[in-house]
Design a protein around this motif. Structure first.
Motif, short mmCIF file in Angstrom:
data_model
loop_
_atom_site.label_atom_id
_atom_site.label_comp_id
_atom_site.label_asym_id
_atom_site.label_seq_id
_atom_site.Cartn_x
_atom_site.Cartn_y
_atom_site.Cartn_z
N GLY A 67 -28.90 78.00 -71.15
CA GLY A 67 -30.10 77.95 -69.98
C GLY A 67 -29.09 78.28 -68.60
O GLY A 67 -29.69 78.26 -67.77
N PHE A 77 -27.54 82.72 -66.95
CA PHE A 77 -27.95 83.57 -65.52
C PHE A 77 -26.79 83.20 -64.67
O PHE A 77 -26.56 84.15 -63.76
CB PHE A 77 -29.19 83.09 -65.04
N ASN A 135 -31.18 76.95 -54.45
CA ASN A 135 -31.99 77.50 -55.67
C ASN A 135 -31.31 78.81 -56.28
O ASN A 135 -31.92 79.68 -56.15
CB ASN A 135 -33.44 77.36 -55.59
N GLY A 193 -29.81 81.74 -58.05
CA GLY A 193 -30.61 82.51 -59.29
C GLY A 193 -30.00 83.68 -59.56
O GLY A 193 -29.43 84.47 -58.64
N HIS A 246 -30.59 87.23 -62.82
CA HIS A 246 -31.13 87.69 -64.17
C HIS A 246 -32.61 87.14 -64.46
O HIS A 246 -32.78 86.70 -65.82
CB HIS A 246 -30.10 87.68 -65.31
N GLY A 247 -33.24 86.64 -63.46
CA GLY A 247 -34.63 86.30 -63.97
C GLY A 247 -34.83 84.77 -63.97
O GLY A 247 -35.88 84.40 -64.40
N SER A 248 -33.96 84.14 -63.68
CA SER A 248 -33.66 82.74 -63.63
C SER A 248 -32.98 82.11 -62.51
O SER A 248 -32.68 82.94 -61.77
CB SER A 248 -33.13 82.17 -65.17
N ASP A 249 -33.14 80.82 -62.32
CA ASP A 249 -32.48 80.16 -61.32
C ASP A 249 -32.34 78.63 -61.51
O ASP A 249 -32.72 78.04 -62.66
CB ASP A 249 -33.16 80.31 -59.83
N SER A 272 -33.91 76.17 -60.44
CA SER A 272 -35.15 75.21 -60.67
C SER A 272 -35.70 75.07 -62.08
O SER A 272 -36.38 74.24 -62.48
CB SER A 272 -36.13 75.76 -59.77
N LYS A 273 -35.48 76.20 -62.97
CA LYS A 273 -35.44 76.44 -64.32
C LYS A 273 -35.15 75.22 -65.14
O LYS A 273 -35.51 74.82 -66.38
CB LYS A 273 -35.53 77.59 -64.79
N ILE A 274 -33.84 74.62 -64.54
CA ILE A 274 -32.90 73.86 -65.39
C ILE A 274 -32.80 72.48 -64.85
O ILE A 274 -32.31 71.58 -65.65
CB ILE A 274 -31.63 74.34 -65.92
N TYR A 292 -38.57 80.48 -53.92
CA TYR A 292 -37.37 81.60 -54.03
C TYR A 292 -36.21 81.26 -53.03
O TYR A 292 -36.37 81.31 -51.89
CB TYR A 292 -37.92 82.72 -53.76
#
Length: 303
Positions: free
Chosen positions: A119, A122, A137, A139, A141-144, A146-148, A173
């Motif tokens: 997780g 990135f 936030n 991030g 490689h397409g993630s940040d 907020s995703k985890i 973003y």
């Protein structure tokens, strides 16, 4: 500032430095002095610091590991609070971790990958602190984050603190609620990861580190990405297409490796960097009618 320094010294809150050059505390190696730099030993000590600056009505600023930051040549008035040692606790509970705001993102990603937790791949190579990464936030490689992120422990300006859920953080973003609507300091973060194959995680981490090393100039003093990507366009590509790679003002230079990085090519000042930022903005606006907005946080005072 001497009075507040003496009172904080008596409270044993941590390290206290008068007129400390902030160039020593930023990855781009630029920045004038802080009237008082405070490095708290923990959350309790940080709360005592905040009570004291409120009592003396001293303006305050928080920094982490100094990436994504441009400090003015005249420095920062008031108190600068740096989250680092003492704010770098880590607790692993199955696939969930609780980590202090001063913990290095790179170090965390490396440690967690070896635990077989996925997780954070990135974040390999993101040279900031967890608190700063949550604040903006961060991030790649397409993630940040907020995703985890499940929840974040926040200390607010009025001295109160609370845990905010992912939803309450209002992530978008490179943005969170902490930047404008509810200013505060991220003390700790609870991250929800997932168990996966350790070798695969470590390999993906290495791939991401290698990509950064080959495409971004982290071997030179820099602050990271200067501009937010004006999606679907990418700032670095726009700068490159405009022929600005290598363009230099004073000691500040647009990287030959990546158009969205400005490097300190030697004795650069914040004024040099700001002039270069404005030149890039004007050029991109003139050529593509696109407004670029800075991702790097610009703080402090200039001439």
């Amino acid at each position: 500032m001497e009075n507040i320094r003496k009172e904080l010294h008596e409270l044993e809150v941590g390290k206290l430095l008068l007129q400390e050059p902030l160039s020593k505390h930023t990855t781009i190696k630029i920045g004038g002095p802080a009237d008082l730099l405070i490095i708290p030993d923990g959350i309790k000590q940080l709360k005592a610091v905040m009570d004291m600056v409120k009592k003396h009505q001293v303006p305050w600023t928080v920094i982490g590991r100094g990436s994504n930051l441009l400090v003015g040549d005249e420095g920062i008035r008031g108190a600068v609070i740096k989250l680092g040692e003492g704010m770098d606790n880590l607790e692993i509970d199955d696939d969930q971790i609780t980590v202090g705001g001063g913990f290095s993102v790179v170090r965390l990603a490396t440690m967690i990958s070896k635990e077989g937790l996925s997780g954070l791949e990135f974040a390999a190579g993101i040279p900031g602190s967890v608190g700063g990464a949550v604040y903006m936030n961060a991030g790649a490689h397409g993630s940040d984050f907020s995703k985890i992120l499940r929840k974040a422990h926040i200390l607010f300006e009025d001295g109160s603190d609370a845990w905010l859920s992912n939803e309450e953080m209002q992530f978008s973003y490179r943005t969170s609620v902490l930047q404008n609507k509810r200013p505060g300091i991220c003390l700790e973060a609870v991250l929800q990861l997932r168990k996966d194959n350790r070798e695969d995680i470590v390999q993906q981490m290495q791939n991401n580190k290698t990509y950064r090393k080959e495409t971004q100039p982290w071997s030179q003093p820099c602050a990271g990405s200067i501009f937010r990507n004006p999606l679907p366009e990418h700032a670095g590509k726009l700068v490159e297409n405009a022929g600005l790679k290598g363009y230099q003002i004073g000691g500040a230079k647009i990287s030959e490796m990546h158009g969205n990085f400005i490097v300190n090519a030697g004795q650069a000042t914040a004024a040099d960097v700001l002039s270069l930022i404005n030149h890039v903005k004007k050029t991109i606006k003139d050529q593509y009618n696109i407004d670029l907005h800075t991702e790097v946080e610009i703080i402090g005072t200039n001439n």
